[in-house]
Design a protein around this motif. Structure first.
Motif, PDB file in Angstrom:
ATOM      1  N   TYR A  63       7.330  10.586  10.860  1.00  0.00           N
ATOM      2  CA  TYR A  63       7.343  11.985  10.438  1.00  0.00           C
ATOM      3  C   TYR A  63       8.756  12.561  10.506  1.00  0.00           C
ATOM      4  CZ  TYR A  63       5.899  16.873  10.132  1.00  0.00           C
ATOM      5  OH  TYR A  63       5.760  18.164   9.748  1.00  0.00           O
ATOM      6  N   ALA A  64       9.434  12.266  11.645  1.00  0.00           N
ATOM      7  CA  ALA A  64      10.796  12.789  11.824  1.00  0.00           C
ATOM      8  C   ALA A  64      11.728  12.223  10.757  1.00  0.00           C
ATOM      9  CB  ALA A  64      11.303  12.427  13.216  1.00  0.00           C
ATOM     10  N   ARG A  65      11.555  10.938  10.463  1.00  0.00           N
ATOM     11  CA  ARG A  65      12.423  10.306   9.454  1.00  0.00           C
ATOM     12  C   ARG A  65      12.238  10.969   8.102  1.00  0.00           C
ATOM     13  NH1 ARG A  65      16.632   7.609   9.850  1.00  0.00           N
ATOM     14  NH2 ARG A  65      16.440   5.426  10.365  1.00  0.00           N
ATOM     15  N   ILE A  66      10.972  11.255   7.800  1.00  0.00           N
ATOM     16  CA  ILE A  66      10.700  11.860   6.487  1.00  0.00           C
ATOM     17  C   ILE A  66      11.259  13.267   6.434  1.00  0.00           C
ATOM     18  CG2 ILE A  66       8.899  12.703   4.969  1.00  0.00           C
ATOM     19  CD1 ILE A  66       7.315  10.247   5.569  1.00  0.00           C
ATOM     20  N   GLN A  67      11.092  14.002   7.517  1.00  0.00           N
ATOM     21  CA  GLN A  67      11.627  15.364   7.554  1.00  0.00           C
ATOM     22  C   GLN A  67      13.129  15.330   7.364  1.00  0.00           C
ATOM     23  OE1 GLN A  67       8.881  16.980   6.947  1.00  0.00           O
ATOM     24  NE2 GLN A  67       9.492  18.662   8.304  1.00  0.00           N
ATOM     25  N   ALA A  68      13.773  14.392   8.045  1.00  0.00           N
ATOM     26  CA  ALA A  68      15.229  14.279   7.936  1.00  0.00           C
ATOM     27  C   ALA A  68      15.615  13.926   6.502  1.00  0.00           C
ATOM     28  CB  ALA A  68      15.746  13.210   8.895  1.00  0.00           C
ATOM     29  N   ALA A  69      14.861  13.007   5.914  1.00  0.00           N
ATOM     30  CA  ALA A  69      15.187  12.574   4.547  1.00  0.00           C
ATOM     31  C   ALA A  69      15.027  13.707   3.553  1.00  0.00           C
ATOM     32  CB  ALA A  69      14.300  11.401   4.162  1.00  0.00           C
ATOM     33  N   ARG A  70      14.109  14.635   3.873  1.00  0.00           N
ATOM     34  CA  ARG A  70      13.912  15.762   2.943  1.00  0.00           C
ATOM     35  C   ARG A  70      15.073  16.733   2.992  1.00  0.00           C
ATOM     36  NH1 ARG A  70       8.210  18.001   4.350  1.00  0.00           N
ATOM     37  NH2 ARG A  70       8.631  19.563   2.778  1.00  0.00           N
ATOM     38  N   GLY A  71      15.888  16.575   4.008  1.00  0.00           N
ATOM     39  CA  GLY A  71      17.077  17.434   4.111  1.00  0.00           C
ATOM     40  C   GLY A  71      16.639  18.842   4.353  1.00  0.00           C
ATOM     41  N   LEU A 125       4.723   6.275  17.029  1.00  0.00           N
ATOM     42  CA  LEU A 125       5.116   5.712  15.734  1.00  0.00           C
ATOM     43  C   LEU A 125       5.005   6.754  14.631  1.00  0.00           C
ATOM     44  CD1 LEU A 125       3.420   2.218  16.042  1.00  0.00           C
ATOM     45  CD2 LEU A 125       5.867   2.638  15.721  1.00  0.00           C
ATOM     46  N   ARG A 126       3.884   7.468  14.610  1.00  0.00           N
ATOM     47  CA  ARG A 126       3.705   8.427  13.512  1.00  0.00           C
ATOM     48  C   ARG A 126       4.721   9.556  13.625  1.00  0.00           C
ATOM     49  NH1 ARG A 126       1.964  13.078  13.903  1.00  0.00           N
ATOM     50  NH2 ARG A 126       0.965  13.517  11.927  1.00  0.00           N
ATOM     51  N   GLY A 127       5.005   9.936  14.917  1.00  0.00           N
ATOM     52  CA  GLY A 127       5.999  10.975  15.118  1.00  0.00           C
ATOM     53  C   GLY A 127       7.360  10.534  14.604  1.00  0.00           C
ATOM     54  N   HIS A 128       7.659   9.270  14.866  1.00  0.00           N
ATOM     55  CA  HIS A 128       8.936   8.721  14.423  1.00  0.00           C
ATOM     56  C   HIS A 128       9.037   8.754  12.891  1.00  0.00           C
ATOM     57  CE1 HIS A 128      12.475   6.137  14.602  1.00  0.00           C
ATOM     58  NE2 HIS A 128      11.925   5.424  13.644  1.00  0.00           N
ATOM     59  N   ILE A 166       5.214  -2.148  12.855  1.00  0.00           N
ATOM     60  CA  ILE A 166       4.152  -1.449  13.580  1.00  0.00           C
ATOM     61  C   ILE A 166       3.604  -2.388  14.635  1.00  0.00           C
ATOM     62  CG2 ILE A 166       1.887  -0.324  13.383  1.00  0.00           C
ATOM     63  CD1 ILE A 166       4.061   1.202  11.930  1.00  0.00           C
ATOM     64  N   ASP A 167       3.955  -2.082  15.903  1.00  0.00           N
ATOM     65  CA  ASP A 167       3.522  -3.004  16.948  1.00  0.00           C
ATOM     66  C   ASP A 167       2.259  -2.518  17.635  1.00  0.00           C
ATOM     67  OD1 ASP A 167       6.126  -1.869  19.258  1.00  0.00           O
ATOM     68  OD2 ASP A 167       4.679  -0.824  18.006  1.00  0.00           O
ATOM     69  N   LEU A 168       1.278  -2.169  16.815  1.00  0.00           N
ATOM     70  CA  LEU A 168      -0.036  -1.815  17.379  1.00  0.00           C
ATOM     71  C   LEU A 168      -0.899  -3.067  17.393  1.00  0.00           C
ATOM     72  CD1 LEU A 168      -0.662   1.486  15.382  1.00  0.00           C
ATOM     73  CD2 LEU A 168      -0.272   1.317  17.853  1.00  0.00           C
ATOM     74  N   PHE A 199       0.850  -1.193   0.000  1.00  0.00           N
ATOM     75  CA  PHE A 199       0.000   0.000   0.000  1.00  0.00           C
ATOM     76  C   PHE A 199       0.882   1.238   0.000  1.00  0.00           C
ATOM     77  CE2 PHE A 199      -4.324   1.501   1.058  1.00  0.00           C
ATOM     78  CZ  PHE A 199      -4.052   2.811   1.361  1.00  0.00           C
ATOM     79  N   VAL A 200       0.862   1.998  -1.055  1.00  0.00           N
ATOM     80  CA  VAL A 200       1.675   3.212  -1.161  1.00  0.00           C
ATOM     81  C   VAL A 200       0.820   4.415  -0.766  1.00  0.00           C
ATOM     82  CG1 VAL A 200       2.802   4.762  -2.809  1.00  0.00           C
ATOM     83  CG2 VAL A 200       3.196   2.300  -2.931  1.00  0.00           C
ATOM     84  N   THR A 201       1.338   5.294   0.070  1.00  0.00           N
ATOM     85  CA  THR A 201       0.573   6.467   0.454  1.00  0.00           C
ATOM     86  C   THR A 201       1.507   7.608   0.835  1.00  0.00           C
ATOM     87  OG1 THR A 201      -1.080   7.345   1.985  1.00  0.00           O
ATOM     88  CG2 THR A 201       0.411   5.668   2.831  1.00  0.00           C
ATOM     89  N   HIS A 202       0.982   8.827   0.799  1.00  0.00           N
ATOM     90  CA  HIS A 202       1.760   9.969   1.285  1.00  0.00           C
ATOM     91  C   HIS A 202       1.290  10.348   2.685  1.00  0.00           C
ATOM     92  CE1 HIS A 202      -1.886  11.869  -0.362  1.00  0.00           C
ATOM     93  NE2 HIS A 202      -1.735  12.662   0.684  1.00  0.00           N
ATOM     94  N   ASP A 203       0.202   9.693   3.117  1.00  0.00           N
ATOM     95  CA  ASP A 203      -0.425  10.030   4.398  1.00  0.00           C
ATOM     96  C   ASP A 203       0.191   9.156   5.493  1.00  0.00           C
ATOM     97  OD1 ASP A 203      -3.909  10.525   5.349  1.00  0.00           O
ATOM     98  OD2 ASP A 203      -2.122  10.232   6.608  1.00  0.00           O
ATOM     99  N   ILE A 204       0.975   9.792   6.372  1.00  0.00           N
ATOM    100  CA  ILE A 204       1.695   9.038   7.401  1.00  0.00           C
ATOM    101  C   ILE A 204       0.736   8.336   8.353  1.00  0.00           C
ATOM    102  CG2 ILE A 204       3.352   9.212   9.276  1.00  0.00           C
ATOM    103  CD1 ILE A 204       4.435  11.714   7.863  1.00  0.00           C
ATOM    104  N   ASP A 205      -0.293   9.070   8.759  1.00  0.00           N
ATOM    105  CA  ASP A 205      -1.263   8.477   9.679  1.00  0.00           C
ATOM    106  C   ASP A 205      -1.876   7.227   9.078  1.00  0.00           C
ATOM    107  OD1 ASP A 205      -2.734  11.149  11.621  1.00  0.00           O
ATOM    108  OD2 ASP A 205      -0.734  10.984  10.711  1.00  0.00           O
ATOM    109  N   GLU A 206      -2.201   7.316   7.807  1.00  0.00           N
ATOM    110  CA  GLU A 206      -2.829   6.188   7.134  1.00  0.00           C
ATOM    111  C   GLU A 206      -1.869   5.001   7.110  1.00  0.00           C
ATOM    112  OE1 GLU A 206      -5.700   6.343   3.473  1.00  0.00           O
ATOM    113  OE2 GLU A 206      -3.634   6.399   2.694  1.00  0.00           O
ATOM    114  N   ALA A 207      -0.614   5.287   6.813  1.00  0.00           N
ATOM    115  CA  ALA A 207       0.366   4.207   6.720  1.00  0.00           C
ATOM    116  C   ALA A 207       0.507   3.489   8.059  1.00  0.00           C
ATOM    117  CB  ALA A 207       1.713   4.763   6.281  1.00  0.00           C
ATOM    118  N   VAL A 208       0.579   4.263   9.121  1.00  0.00           N
ATOM    119  CA  VAL A 208       0.739   3.647  10.451  1.00  0.00           C
ATOM    120  C   VAL A 208      -0.535   2.914  10.844  1.00  0.00           C
ATOM    121  CG1 VAL A 208       1.121   4.142  12.894  1.00  0.00           C
ATOM    122  CG2 VAL A 208       2.442   5.352  11.155  1.00  0.00           C
ATOM    123  N   TYR A 209      -1.670   3.497  10.517  1.00  0.00           N
ATOM    124  CA  TYR A 209      -2.952   2.898  10.891  1.00  0.00           C
ATOM    125  C   TYR A 209      -3.145   1.542  10.221  1.00  0.00           C
ATOM    126  CZ  TYR A 209      -8.005   2.323  11.446  1.00  0.00           C
ATOM    127  OH  TYR A 209      -9.253   1.837  11.746  1.00  0.00           O
TER     128      TYR A 209
END
Lengths: 312, 254, 249
Positions: free
Chosen positions: B246-254, B241-244, B221-223, B190-200
């Motif tokens: 999110y942070a990874r994506i922000q970091a990857a965006r440089g 999890l979503r915060g994590h 995802i250990d939910l 499942f490909v998505t840009h929505d972080i919440d959706e991915a974690v959910y």
């Protein structure tokens, strides 16, 4: 070629601007005259007459306008574009019957009356089983225009030879396309006039009927005409010039052949060989009546017509 | 089941070549639901198209059950983002769902069964005779999902399928996917840009970098497996999890 | 009210015609044309001239449709074919069919095959070029869907390519219809001895003006009738297209 459907529209506009057609001329020198004439062998006299100054002598400043056929010259005359024009007998009879206001002023061209030496013939391929006019019964013959002088006179030829013309299938083909159609067996026989008669004969075709000679003695094939709007004096002068041109052409065949190269695209070597028609100054009224009767019998005309209305 | 092995894509243009994806490596086990997220333009759709066999890879390969994917494999179904354009407008809903089964030469009675079941499972049993353009966006996407489900695929690929629907509908559709996945046990990417959706949704979330793309994290995802829109999303672990991610994506965006 | 709207403008035109026609030989009054219409066409001319002409028109049109779609689909599907053939096709489509008639006469003679060929030579172009365009512009997402679900070959043609290009193909067929009527008349202006177009030209040459106008009227009615039939067909074939609101009303 055939602008047939555009013509009614154009004519509508032209008819709307028709008016008295005598060009301004009294006392101001020559009259400007526009004549609608088909650029074929038949109309050599008017071209020769113009070249020889016969029209200038009558104070006429003549412009010859080439037209595609009789229908175009008649409509051009009626609409006022031409003061005088040239059309074949059947076209004139048909137009007269439909109520168009036209009158003949001079002879145009006549058959030589001699089969074998006329400017119009029906030809077949060398190996064709058709030997004479009566063999045309039931065959496919091309003419340049249906319900016109071609099919009328061909039927007369067939009848004269003892055949039945009713089964003949006439097909419309312009003269220039006819020899090729005969070559390719699209038709069994073709009717053409010079220079295509000589052209076909030189390609091996065999004449089986000389329809103009067969239909009547000294047939008047076509005539020069005008409308009643034209000034009578101008008509008289044009007629006089025309008669002089016709007589001159009839007696000076070499000059006729020369003038042909000025207004037609016939090759010089062909011009030398073609049969020239005759150009008597007088219309043969009896032959016109014959054509009228034949046309009535063939259904081209739908009622009897008084030839004197057309040929005064 | 599905192996993505050092997958890379470089676009050759006259004059310059663009390395869109450098190297992606991860696996999807049979029956797993794995989500892929990443910054905009990182090539999520490109990845999905390569896995589907619609786009050839420049380097590396995709393997389905050990067999390299060179073109669209027979047991794979895709649900596209543009639901409106993925359904045939001249066919009814029923005909749209039935078409892949006809191509598969499934006999008529079985086809009828599959189509009826799948339409029921997405809640569109009443819409069978309608045409796609008579339905709302959410319903159209459900038809596409029904079509994929009826196909009884081994693997289901979904390319940002809910990006173009409203939030309420999105929530419903997410739960629908979960339910179907659970019932059919079908391997899903499942490909998505929505972080919440991915974690959910996901059992695992693959986080991508920006272009030239690599995998920055393969996150478990250990939910609890029973996901619920309200309860699960309010769990503290969800927030972590979503915060994590999110942070990874922000970091990857440089 | 609807009747008024449908017949209002034609009735007005007839009134104007009546007023304007009077003196001119070339514009007879409507009643004369009506009489000529009845006398000329409601006779054996209907079966002898009109029906054969319409038959040739339909034959030529059908052939052009088959050719245009049959060639248009493969050309539209292949970018390479398209690139190679497009300039050549544009060249040929630019040649007005009347100019080709003498050539066609040499190849096909002077009878029915020639006339049908003339009609085909003009009608095929809008169909062909519109089909190419319609096929070229097929939706990429639908194409991917077909690839994923194994919709290939004849199935793909029947279920995807033809319906997808349908609206564009119908547009081409509509254009070809009006061209076809014109060419039907033109094909009968050469080497003919019967037919609707030929008869109208014959009347013009014989100065039977009222009959000529009645023929033109008949042509117009024929065109109207065919176009209404076509619209009905179009609405049926493209019902999904009109329903989806993708078509402009």
């Amino acid at each position: 070629m055939r602008l047939a459907l555009a013509v009614p529209l154009v004519l509508l506009l032209a008819a709307a601007c028709g008016g008295p057609q005598a060009p301004p001329g009294e006392g101001t020198g020559k009259d400007k005259v526009n004549a609608g004439v088909i650029a074929i062998v038949d109309t050599a006299p008017i071209h020769l007459g113009k070249a020889k100054g016969f029209f200038d002598e009558q104070d006429i400043d003549l412009t010859i306008t080439p037209v595609q056929g009789g229908a175009a010259s008649i409509t051009g005359a009626v609409s006022g574009q031409f003061q005088f024009a040239f059309a074949n007998t059947t076209s004139l009879l048909t137009a007269k019957q439909q109520g168009l206001d036209i009158r003949v002023v001079a002879n145009g061209v006549s058959s030589t009356g001699e089969p074998g030496k006329d400017f119009s013939a029906v030809l077949v391929k060398p190996g064709s089983p058709i030997r004479s006019a009566k063999d045309l019964a039931g065959k496919k013959v091309s003419v340049n225009q249906l319900k016109n002088i071609g099919d009328t006179t061909i039927r007369a030829s067939v009848r004269k030879d003892g055949g039945d013309p009713d089964g003949i299938e006439f097909v419309e083909l312009p003269f220039p396309d006819a020899p090729a159609a005969l070559e390719n067996d699209r038709v069994d026989a073709i009717w053409v006039v010079e220079p295509f008669v000589s052209q076909a004969i030189s390609q091996g075709a065999r004449p089986v009927a000389w329809n103009f000679a067969d239909a009547a003695d000294a047939l008047t094939v076509a005539m020069y005409f005008t409308t009643s709007r034209t000034d009578p004096d101008l008509t008289k002068r044009f007629t006089a010039a025309m008669r002089k041109s016709l007589e001159y052409a009839d007696t000076h065949p070499d000059e006729v052949r020369q003038v042909l190269s000025t207004y037609t695209k016939i090759a010089p070597e062909v011009i030398e060989k073609i049969y020239l028609p005759k150009w008597p100054a007088e219309v043969n009224r009896a032959s016109v009546q014959t054509i009228a009767d034949l046309a009535l019998a063939d259904g081209v005309l739908n009622a009897e017509i008084d030839v004197s209305e057309l040929v005064p | 089941m599905l192996e993505i092995d050092r997958l890379g894509k470089t676009y050759e243009n006259p004059g310059r070549s663009v390395e869109a994806i450098r190297s992606l490596t991860f696996e999807v086990a049979a029956g797993e639901l794995v989500c892929v997220v990443g910054p905009s333009g990182c090539g999520k759709t490109t990845l999905l198209r390569m896995v589907a066999g619609l786009l050839p890879a420049s380097t590396g390969e995709v393997r389905l059950d050990g067999v390299p994917v060179t073109g669209p494999p027979p047991r794979m179904a895709v649900v596209f983002q543009e639901y409106g354009r993925s359904l045939f407008p001249w066919m009814t809903v029923w005909q749209n769902v039935e078409l892949p089964l006809k191509e598969k030469k499934v006999p008529a009675p079985r086809r009828r069964e599959l189509v009826t079941q799948s339409l029921e499972s997405v809640g569109l049993a009443d819409a069978a005779q309608a045409h796609p353009w008579q339905l709302s966006g959410g319903m159209q996407q459900r038809v596409a999902i029904a079509r994929a489900v009826a196909y009884e695929p081994q693997v289901m690929l979904m390319d940002e399928p809910f990006a173009a629907v409203d939030a309420q509908t999105r929530a419903d559709l997410e739960d629908l996917i979960l339910r179907l996945w659970r019932d059919l046990e079908v391997t899903t990417l499942f490909v998505t840009h929505d972080i919440d959706e991915a974690v959910y949704l996901g059992q695992r979330v693959i986080v991508l970098s920006s272009s030239p793309t690599v995998v920055t994290e393969d996150l478990k995802i250990d939910l609890p497996p029973d996901r619920d829109q309200l309860k699960t999303r309010s769990l503290p672990r969800f927030g972590e999890l979503r915060g994590h991610v999110y942070a990874r994506i922000q970091a990857a965006r440089g | 009210m609807r009747v008024v709207r449908l017949l209002g403008v034609p009735a007005l035109l007839v009134l104007v015609w009546w007023a304007v026609s009077g003196g001119s030989f070339y514009l007879p009054s409507p009643d004369r044309v009506a009489v000529a219409f009845a006398e000329t066409w409601l006779s054996e001319r209907l079966t002898g001239d009109v029906l054969p002409s319409v038959g040739r028109l339909l034959a030529g049109y059908a052939l052009a449709a088959l050719l245009g779609i049959g060639l248009g689909v493969p050309i539209g599907l292949s970018p390479r074919l398209r690139a190679t053939l497009e300039p050549v096709l544009e060249f040929f489509r630019a040649i007005p069919p009347p100019v080709l008639v003498p050539l066609i006469m040499l190849l096909a003679g002077i009878d029915t095959p020639m006339k049908v060929l003339v009609i085909v030579s003009g009608c095929v172009w809008p169909v062909l070029l519109n089909t190419v365009e319609g096929v070229r512009a097929l939706d990429g997402v639908l194409a991917d869907t077909c690839r994923m679900y194994g919709v290939r070959g004849g199935s793909r043609l029947r279920r995807f390519v033809l319906p997808g290009a349908g609206p564009q193909i119908m547009a081409g067929l509509r254009q070809a219809l009006s061209i076809g009527i014109i060419l039907m008349v033109i094909s009968e202006m050469f080497a003919s001895s019967s037919g609707l177009g030929f008869t109208i030209v014959l009347f013009q040459r014989q100065f039977q003006i009222a009959e000529m106008w009645s023929g033109i009227l008949l042509l117009g009615l024929l065109g109207l009738g065919l176009s209404l039939l076509f619209r009905r067909l179009e609405r049926w074939v493209l019902s999904w297209y009109y329903g989806s609101g993708a078509a402009r009303a």
